[in-house]
Design an enzyme around this catalytic site. Structure first.
Site, PDB file in Angstrom:
ATOM      1  CB  CYS A 129       2.788  -1.604   4.425  1.00 57.54           C
ATOM      2  SG  CYS A 129       2.621   0.184   4.426  1.00 57.54           S
ATOM      3  CG  HIS A 175       2.353  -0.149   8.905  1.00 58.34           C
ATOM      4  ND1 HIS A 175       3.030  -0.680   7.826  1.00 58.34           N
ATOM      5  CD2 HIS A 175       2.185  -1.189   9.770  1.00 58.34           C
ATOM      6  CE1 HIS A 175       3.277  -1.959   8.032  1.00 58.34           C
ATOM      7  NE2 HIS A 175       2.768  -2.292   9.204  1.00 58.34           N
TER       8      HIS A 175
END
Length: 374
Positions: A74, A293
């Site tokens: 990510c 994330h």
């Protein structure tokens, strides 16, 4: 046999320069076993997780949005997504056109983003090295597989940008089921250099790496993509620990105001300090780190002043992993903290709201009907 370098499938050293574009890159010898081992040591784990196996591609969720298949890469995808938005700020004729970008324009913006990060950021606007596999479908995740890679040296942005849109480079990076993301990671590290990362960038040369636990991107990797240095911190400039008598330890943060900003939930936890350079980039686009994330916040209007933190504004939130079919628009109103909150950083608050309030102090965040992401 899988550990043996295979014959390179790309352009030959002897291919003449095309008449309709920049000359082809200069090709070097395939990586030796020693080179491959050193490269993988800086990356971190002996092998990237299978979740990293994907290319850079758009999906049918938001027109401007890249797709992340599985958890792990990510950090790389969010930074490239941010630079795609930056390219669309330049290419799209209006904010509305950015949000409804067509296929041609978004593909051009993606190639712009890949070229800008690799050449202008990581390569200091001097060079970029793309590590080419033996075929566009080759799986390159472990150290032994790196021995099939052949470096292609680009010496100008225009040269790299042109060839990224041609074979074999387009097939390598943009194939959804290929290894474009890992190859881009390896190319960035090779462009910056093993010594550059380990000896000049990392706070700790012995433990610094691009990939940390569970296959997630480290701050060093995100910083390398954002401003070309694999520094370990996000405060402004440098800090010194220790004393003249015992010796100084120099910690390195953001060396300048970058094009893309950075916000972190870890600052809301008071674990780190994100400096004013990262909070006020040159473009109104921010990569957001909410624990492990990375996602993106951006203004569709390029004229918004990203250093301003006292005016209300609309930001769009995009998570490349979330299959986000709904466009999420957030209205941020600084200094209007809802009365039921005392700090705005309560655990009951959305992680994204808390990240936003590290820049826009005591802000009220209206999700405009979208479900709040906790």
């Amino acid at each position: 046999m899988d550990d043996e370098p295979r014959r390179f499938f790309g352009p030959s050293r002897d291919v003449a320069a095309p008449t309709d574009g920049p000359a082809p890159p200069r090709l070097g010898d395939p990586l030796s076993p020693t080179d491959a081992e050193a490269l993988m040591a800086v990356v971190g784990p002996p092998e990237l997780p299978e979740a990293w196996k994907q290319g850079f591609f758009f999906a049918g969720y938001q027109p401007y949005g890249l797709q992340q298949v599985n958890g792990g890469p990510c950090g790389v995808l969010a930074v490239i997504q941010a630079f795609v938005i930056r390219a669309l700020h330049i290419r799209a004729p209006s904010p509305g056109a950015l949000l409804e970008v067509d296929e041609h324009l978004r593909q051009e913006a993606l190639l712009d983003a890949l070229a800008e990060v690799l050449f202008r950021n990581v390569g200091d606007n001097k060079k970029a090295i793309v590590l080419l596999p033996s075929s566009s479908t080759a799986c390159v995740l472990s150290g032994s597989q790196l021995r099939c890679l052949q470096p292609a040296l680009f010496t100008s942005y225009d040269q790299l940008r042109h060839h990224l849109g041609q074979r074999p480079y387009r097939d390598i990076f943009l194939n959804p089921s290929g290894c474009g993301v890992p190859l881009y990671l390896f190319s960035m590290v090779w462009t910056r250099g093993i010594e550059g990362c380990r000896e000049r960038d990392f706070d700790d040369p012995k433990s610094g790496a691009m990939i940390g636990g569970h296959g997630y991107c480290t701050q060093e990797l995100v910083n390398l993509m954002m401003f070309g240095r694999a520094y370990s911190n996000v405060f402004d400039g440098t800090k010194r620990l220790g004393s003249a008598k015992d010796g100084w330890m120099v910690l390195q943060g953001a060396p300048r105001r970058p094009n893309i900003g950075f916000l972190s939930l870890f600052e809301a936890y008071q674990c780190i300090e994100v400096g004013s350079r990262y909070k006020g980039p040159t473009c109104p686009i921010w990569v957001v780190c909410a624990e492990s994330h990375y996602t993106v916040l951006f203004s569709a209007d390029a004229a918004v002043n990203p250093q301003e933190s006292d005016k209300a504004l609309n930001l769009f939130y995009f998570d490349q992993l979330a299959r986000q079919s709904e466009r999420i628009r957030l209205t941020v109103m600084p200094k209007q903290l809802p009365p039921h909150l005392s700090t705005g950083f309560e655990d009951s608050e959305s992680m994204i709201d808390r990240c936003i309030r590290t820049k826009w102090k005591e802000a009220s965040v209206d999700w405009n009907g979208s479900e709040v992401i906790l």
